[in-house]
Write an enzyme that holds these catalytic residues in place. Structure first.
Site, PDB file in Angstrom:
ATOM      1  NE  ARG A 148      20.086  32.554   6.861  1.00 32.78           N
ATOM      2  CZ  ARG A 148      19.025  33.299   6.539  1.00 32.78           C
ATOM      3  NH1 ARG A 148      18.936  33.834   5.351  1.00 32.78           N
ATOM      4  NH2 ARG A 148      18.067  33.505   7.407  1.00 32.78           N
ATOM      5  CD  GLU A 205      16.137  39.190  17.385  1.00 35.26           C
ATOM      6  OE1 GLU A 205      16.752  38.527  16.541  1.00 35.26           O
ATOM      7  OE2 GLU A 205      16.468  40.343  17.701  1.00 35.26           O
TER       8      GLU A 205
HETATM    9  O1  LIG Z   1      18.547  31.526  17.933  1.00 37.64           O
HETATM   10  P1  LIG Z   1      17.219  31.833  17.316  1.00 37.64           P
HETATM   11  O2  LIG Z   1      16.574  33.065  17.913  1.00 37.64           O
HETATM   12  O3  LIG Z   1      16.289  30.683  17.358  1.00 37.64           O
HETATM   13  O4  LIG Z   1      17.463  32.230  15.802  1.00 37.64           O
HETATM   14  C1  LIG Z   1      18.355  31.558  14.971  1.00 37.64           C
HETATM   15  C2  LIG Z   1      17.679  31.114  13.721  1.00 37.64           C
HETATM   16  O5  LIG Z   1      17.075  32.224  13.044  1.00 37.64           O
HETATM   17  C3  LIG Z   1      17.451  32.198  11.681  1.00 37.64           C
HETATM   18  O6  LIG Z   1      16.628  31.378  10.933  1.00 37.64           O
HETATM   19  P2  LIG Z   1      15.160  31.725  10.505  1.00 37.64           P
HETATM   20  O7  LIG Z   1      14.199  31.048  11.429  1.00 37.64           O
HETATM   21  O8  LIG Z   1      15.008  33.188  10.329  1.00 37.64           O
HETATM   22  O9  LIG Z   1      14.994  30.919   9.157  1.00 37.64           O
HETATM   23  P3  LIG Z   1      15.693  30.897   7.750  1.00 37.64           P
HETATM   24  O10 LIG Z   1      17.066  30.272   7.932  1.00 37.64           O
HETATM   25  O11 LIG Z   1      14.774  30.021   6.988  1.00 37.64           O
HETATM   26  O12 LIG Z   1      15.768  32.302   7.247  1.00 37.64           O
HETATM   27  C4  LIG Z   1      18.825  31.566  11.706  1.00 37.64           C
HETATM   28  O13 LIG Z   1      19.145  31.021  10.428  1.00 37.64           O
HETATM   29  C5  LIG Z   1      18.685  30.508  12.771  1.00 37.64           C
HETATM   30  O14 LIG Z   1      18.179  29.281  12.262  1.00 37.64           O
HETATM   31  N1  LIG Z   2      19.066  38.960  14.442  1.00 41.38           N
HETATM   32  C1  LIG Z   2      19.058  37.799  13.800  1.00 41.38           C
HETATM   33  N2  LIG Z   2      19.834  37.615  12.724  1.00 41.38           N
HETATM   34  C2  LIG Z   2      19.827  36.422  12.086  1.00 41.38           C
HETATM   35  N3  LIG Z   2      19.079  35.388  12.454  1.00 41.38           N
HETATM   36  C3  LIG Z   2      18.304  35.548  13.517  1.00 41.38           C
HETATM   37  N4  LIG Z   2      17.460  34.702  14.133  1.00 41.38           N
HETATM   38  C4  LIG Z   2      16.899  35.331  15.148  1.00 41.38           C
HETATM   39  N5  LIG Z   2      17.365  36.579  15.243  1.00 41.38           N
HETATM   40  C5  LIG Z   2      18.251  36.726  14.234  1.00 41.38           C
END
Ligand SMILES: O=P(O)(O)OC[C@H]1O[C@H](OP(=O)(O)OP(=O)(O)O)[C@H](O)[C@@H]1O
Ligand SMILES: Nc1ncnc2[nH]cnc12
Length: 192
Positions: free
Chosen positions: A79, A116
Site C-alpha cells: 500500500r 505483528e
Molecule cells: O509496523 P509493522 O508492524 O511492521 O506493520 C506495518 C506494515 O504492515 C502492513 O503491511 P503488510 O506487511 O501487511 O503488507 P501489504 O501492504 O502487502 O498488505 C502495512 O501496510 C505496513 O507496511
Molecule cells: N493491525 C495492523 N493493521 C494494518 N497493518 C498492520 N501491520 C501490522 N499490523 C497491522
C-alpha cells in the site's frame, strides 16, 4: 467532482480543496478487520481511503506537508506504493519501490524483519540505482510494530542513503512502533 451527461468522463479540478482533513477521511473510510490476517490481529485496511478521491487527496496533502528536504520517495510494498508515487509527483522527485522478497531480479540488497503476524524480507535493487547520499523519505500506510519501517530504513542506509524521516498515514499507538524506530523521526497523520 462534476459529472457531465451520462457517458462523459468526470471532470476533476485538481486545485479544488476537498475540505476534509486526512484524519476525518481515515476515520470515515478505514476498514477495521478483526482476526486478519491471523487470529487476534485487528487489521487496519486503508484501501477505501485511497479509493476515495477526497480521502486520497487529503492523505497525500498531509504526507507532502511533512516530507521535508528529500530527493527521493520510497514506498513500502504494497500500500505504500500508492502513496509514494503521489507524494513523489507532488514533490518533483523520483520514486523507489521497496519490495517484498522475490520480486526483483538480482542483485538485491535485502533485510529480514518481524511483523505483528509473521516474518518477511524487504529488498531493493543493488544495481542500476546509486543510492549513495540520496535523501529518502520513506512512506507507508500504517505504522504498527515498526518492524517494516525499521527494516526499510536500515536497508536504505546500508545502501548508502540517508533517511531523514518516515511518514505514514495511520499509527496504531498501542503496538509501539515508534519505540522500535529507535528515535528516528516518523510523522503520522492520524494516531489511534
Ligand atoms: O509496523 P509493522 O508492524 O511492521 O506493520 C506495518 C506494515 O504492515 C502492513 O503491511 P503488510 O506487511 O501487511 O503488507 P501489504 O501492504 O502487502 O498488505 C502495512 O501496510 C505496513 O507496511
Ligand atoms: N493491525 C495492523 N493493521 C494494518 N497493518 C498492520 N501491520 C501490522 N499490523 C497491522
Amino acid at each position: 467532482m462534476e459529472h457531465g451527461p451520462v457517458g462523459t468522463p468526470a471532470v476533476i479540478d485538481p486545485a479544488r480543496p476537498t475540505g476534509e482533513s486526512a484524519g476525518a477521511a481515515v476515520e470515515r473510510l478505514t476498514r477495521w478487520c478483526d482476526d486478519f490476517p491471523v487470529s487476534g490481529v485487528r487489521f487496519a485496511d486503508l484501501t477505501p481511503v485511497f479509493a476515495d478521491a477526497a480521502g486520497y487527496r487529503s492523505v497525500l496533502d498531509g504526507l507532502v506537508a511533512v516530507a521535508g528536504d528529500v530527493d527521493l520517495v520510497a514506498g513500502l510494498d504494497a500500500r505504500g506504493f500508492l502513496l509514494a508515487g503521489g507524494v513523489a509527483l507532488r514533490l518533483g522527485t523520483g520514486v523507489l519501490a521497496v519490495r517484498k522478497a522475490g520480486k526483483l531480479p538480482p542483485p538485491v540488497h535485502g533485510r529480514e524483519y518481524v511483523l505483528e503476524y509473521g516474518t518477511a524480507r524487504l529488498e531493493i535493487p543493488a544495481a542500476g540505482i546509486d543510492l549513495t547520499g540520496r535523501r529518502i523519505l520513506l512512506v507507508d500506510d500504517v505504522l504498527a510494530t515498526g518492524g517494516t519501517l525499521r527494516a526499510a530504513t536500515e536497508l536504505l542506509e546500508s545502501a548508502g542513503a540517508v533517511v531523514p524521516a518516515a511518514a505514514v498515514v495511520l499509527e496504531i499507538v498501542a503496538l509501539a512502533g515508534r519505540a522500535a524506530l529507535g528515535g528516528r523521526p516518523c510523522h503520522s497523520l492520524v494516531q489511534v
